[in-house]
Motif scaffolding. Structure first.
Motif, PDB file in Angstrom:
ATOM      1  N   ASP A  55       0.823  -1.206   0.000  1.00 50.98           N
ATOM      2  CA  ASP A  55       0.000   0.000   0.000  1.00 50.98           C
ATOM      3  C   ASP A  55       0.859   1.259   0.000  1.00 50.98           C
ATOM      4  N   LEU A  56       1.869   1.281   0.853  1.00 52.18           N
ATOM      5  CA  LEU A  56       2.731   2.461   0.939  1.00 52.18           C
ATOM      6  C   LEU A  56       3.518   2.672  -0.353  1.00 52.18           C
ATOM      7  N   LEU A  57       3.952   1.580  -0.956  1.00 52.00           N
ATOM      8  CA  LEU A  57       4.673   1.688  -2.228  1.00 52.00           C
ATOM      9  C   LEU A  57       3.764   2.245  -3.318  1.00 52.00           C
ATOM     10  N   LEU A 104      -8.357   5.388  -3.156  1.00 51.86           N
ATOM     11  CA  LEU A 104      -8.514   3.960  -2.859  1.00 51.86           C
ATOM     12  C   LEU A 104      -7.325   3.440  -2.059  1.00 51.86           C
ATOM     13  N   ILE A 105      -6.123   3.858  -2.444  1.00 51.66           N
ATOM     14  CA  ILE A 105      -4.921   3.404  -1.735  1.00 51.66           C
ATOM     15  C   ILE A 105      -4.920   3.920  -0.302  1.00 51.66           C
ATOM     16  N   GLY A 108      -7.227   1.880   1.677  1.00 47.55           N
ATOM     17  CA  GLY A 108      -6.617   0.596   2.018  1.00 47.55           C
ATOM     18  C   GLY A 108      -5.678   0.718   3.206  1.00 47.55           C
ATOM     19  N   ILE A 109      -4.918   1.804   3.262  1.00 48.83           N
ATOM     20  CA  ILE A 109      -4.026   2.039   4.401  1.00 48.83           C
ATOM     21  C   ILE A 109      -4.854   2.228   5.672  1.00 48.83           C
ATOM     22  N   TRP A 110      -5.972   2.941   5.561  1.00 47.12           N
ATOM     23  CA  TRP A 110      -6.856   3.101   6.717  1.00 47.12           C
ATOM     24  C   TRP A 110      -7.399   1.744   7.173  1.00 47.12           C
ATOM     25  N   GLY A 314     -16.009  -3.791  -7.380  1.00 44.95           N
ATOM     26  CA  GLY A 314     -15.437  -4.951  -8.074  1.00 44.95           C
ATOM     27  C   GLY A 314     -14.013  -5.259  -7.644  1.00 44.95           C
ATOM     28  N   TRP A 315     -13.148  -5.492  -8.643  1.00 50.08           N
ATOM     29  CA  TRP A 315     -11.768  -5.881  -8.337  1.00 50.08           C
ATOM     30  C   TRP A 315     -11.004  -4.780  -7.606  1.00 50.08           C
ATOM     31  N   MET A 316     -11.384  -3.519  -7.874  1.00 46.22           N
ATOM     32  CA  MET A 316     -10.696  -2.422  -7.186  1.00 46.22           C
ATOM     33  C   MET A 316     -10.997  -2.443  -5.691  1.00 46.22           C
ATOM     34  N   GLY A 317     -12.256  -2.727  -5.350  1.00 46.35           N
ATOM     35  CA  GLY A 317     -12.611  -2.819  -3.946  1.00 46.35           C
ATOM     36  C   GLY A 317     -11.933  -3.979  -3.259  1.00 46.35           C
ATOM     37  N   ARG A 318     -11.784  -5.076  -3.980  1.00 42.21           N
ATOM     38  CA  ARG A 318     -11.139  -6.242  -3.381  1.00 42.21           C
ATOM     39  C   ARG A 318      -9.640  -6.002  -3.186  1.00 42.21           C
ATOM     40  N   PHE A 319      -8.987  -5.462  -4.195  1.00 41.16           N
ATOM     41  CA  PHE A 319      -7.534  -5.312  -4.133  1.00 41.16           C
ATOM     42  C   PHE A 319      -7.115  -4.130  -3.274  1.00 41.16           C
ATOM     43  N   PHE A 320      -7.640  -2.949  -3.585  1.00 40.44           N
ATOM     44  CA  PHE A 320      -7.182  -1.743  -2.886  1.00 40.44           C
ATOM     45  C   PHE A 320      -7.753  -1.637  -1.478  1.00 40.44           C
ATOM     46  N   LEU A 321      -8.989  -2.102  -1.276  1.00 33.91           N
ATOM     47  CA  LEU A 321      -9.652  -1.926   0.016  1.00 33.91           C
ATOM     48  C   LEU A 321      -9.597  -3.179   0.880  1.00 33.91           C
TER      49      LEU A 321
END
Length: 405
Positions: A55-57, A104-105, A108-110, A314-321
């Motif tokens: 996430d940080l990267l 989104l990133i 994800g960190i949150w 979708g995939w963004m919610g699964r991967f980033f979140l």
């Protein structure tokens, strides 16, 4: 029809009688826990740190890429090749993409910090607190204060009398008379224009979480007027928790000073573009609506089952979140379970609780709009309560043994 019953009342009663019935879930938490393999409860510090590092990267790469947006599309070459209008449109398109993905990133960190608050990030409480404090503080969440109230929210989720947040308004809160008094003009209470409804929805999505932290907006109505997450003497905290609330406050104070220094160094506009707008995405994505608040017939497992899994982005919610919305139900049953075990654990959970598991595949913004318009209030009394819409109608009714009429 009795002489005391009006046609309006009979019609309303008839509509209610035609609704599907709902019976609260009968199993205790230990029975549900036994249906899920022990290996799915194992917390792996290295795996958690790997996700945080990714996430940080990603956040650093997005930030670095954004540094080139304005110079690139303001250059003479870009203006000549794309035309002044074309270059400006391309510049704002890139900024929109940056805000979307960086938002989104950041979210994800949150979520990683949220995992730490539950103790799901690592079996080491020290690791959880250090990582959680840093990740939440940089995103304007007072880690320990929020951890305390959010833990209580999980313990009392969907209880009208004890839940910490998203407590529904009741009929009397809105000044709506009982159905027994005759015809009610619900448009008088909920007759807002779609434009105004959209405005209030956007306001809620961007400001509701800070408003909850600062002013207890949507929190438990029995709390004193000035309840908030920054007062060590707040009803939210015990005397023993005073010191960690002060530590949270110190973190937020440090953030205020850092942002002030950044504004003085690079300008407020740059801080808003690179950091402020993505942060607003975090406040938008954090939580969903409670589906079926319960009152006296509440239990922990029933409260956990009152939430919904959603195919959020979708995939963004699964991967980033980190699946925070896709597998939210199992998270409410077992908050210490790491998010990366959510998909497999949900299969076991769904097989065990059957029809009590809820999933929605509606597009998220459509679901948000419908929920905002359909979830208006609940009745003042009853053992099992359901949201009613702007016409005063529910979509379910309690099974006979739970009805109080």
């Amino acid at each position: 029809m009795s002489a005391a019953t009006s046609p309006t009342e009979e019609s309303s009663t008839s509509l209610e009688n035609n609704l599907p019935e709902f019976t609260p879930m009968p199993w205790k938490l230990r029975e549900i826990r036994a249906a899920i393999p022990d290996r799915l409860f194992v917390r792996d510090t290295r795996r958690g740190l790997a996700w945080l590092s990714l996430d940080l990267l990603m956040a650093a790469c997005c930030w670095e890429a954004a540094l080139f947006i304005d110079p690139t599309f303001s250059s003479r070459v870009a203006v000549q090749r794309l035309s002044p209008l074309g270059a400006e449109m391309a510049r704002w398109t890139c900024w929109l993409l940056y805000w979307w993905f960086q938002g989104l990133i950041f979210t994800g960190i949150w979520v990683i910090g949220h995992e730490c608050g539950h103790g799901a990030f690592s079996p080491s409480q020290w690791v959880c607190n250090v990582v959680g404090f840093v990740t939440h503080t940089v995103l304007w969440t007072p880690y320990f204060s929020w951890k305390i109230s959010h833990h209580r929210h999980h313990c009392t989720h969907a209880s009208m009398e004890r839940d910490e947040v998203y407590v529904p308004k009741t009929r009397s809160d809105l000044g709506i008379p009982p159905e027994s008094e005759g015809k009610i003009d619900y448009d008088e209470y909920f007759g807002d224009t779609p434009i105004y409804t959209l405005f209030t929805l956007i306001r809620q999505q961007l400001l509701a979480f800070p408003a909850y932290l600062l002013f207890n907006v949507s929190g438990q109505k029995t709390y004193p007027k000035w309840t908030n997450h920054f007062d060590p003497g707040s009803v939210l905290f015990t005397k023993e928790q005073r010191d960690v609330v002060l530590i949270s406050n110190a973190g937020i104070t440090a953030m205020i000073l850092l942002v002030r220094e950044a504004c003085l160094t690079w300008g407020a506009a740059a801080v808003v573009k690179y950091y402020g707008i993505p942060w607003l995405c975090v406040t938008h994505c954090l939580d969903g609506f409670v589906y079926a608040p319960e009152q006296r017939e509440w239990s922990f497992s029933r409260g956990a089952a009152a939430t919904v899994d959603r195919d959020f982005l979708g995939w963004m919610g699964r991967f980033f979140l980190h699946d925070v919305a896709h597998y939210h139900v199992v998270h409410h049953f077992f908050p210490k379970m790491p998010f990366y075990h959510g998909p497999e654990a949900t299969k076991y959970l769904r097989a065990f609780i059957g029809e009590h598991y809820r999933h929605s595949d509606k597009p998220v913004f459509k679901a948000l709009w419908e929920s905002y318009n359909e979830c208006q209030f609940v009745e003042d009394t009853g053992d099992v309560l359901f949201y009613r819409n702007k016409k005063g109608r529910a979509v379910l009714r309690p099974a006979e043994r739970y009805r109080t009429e």
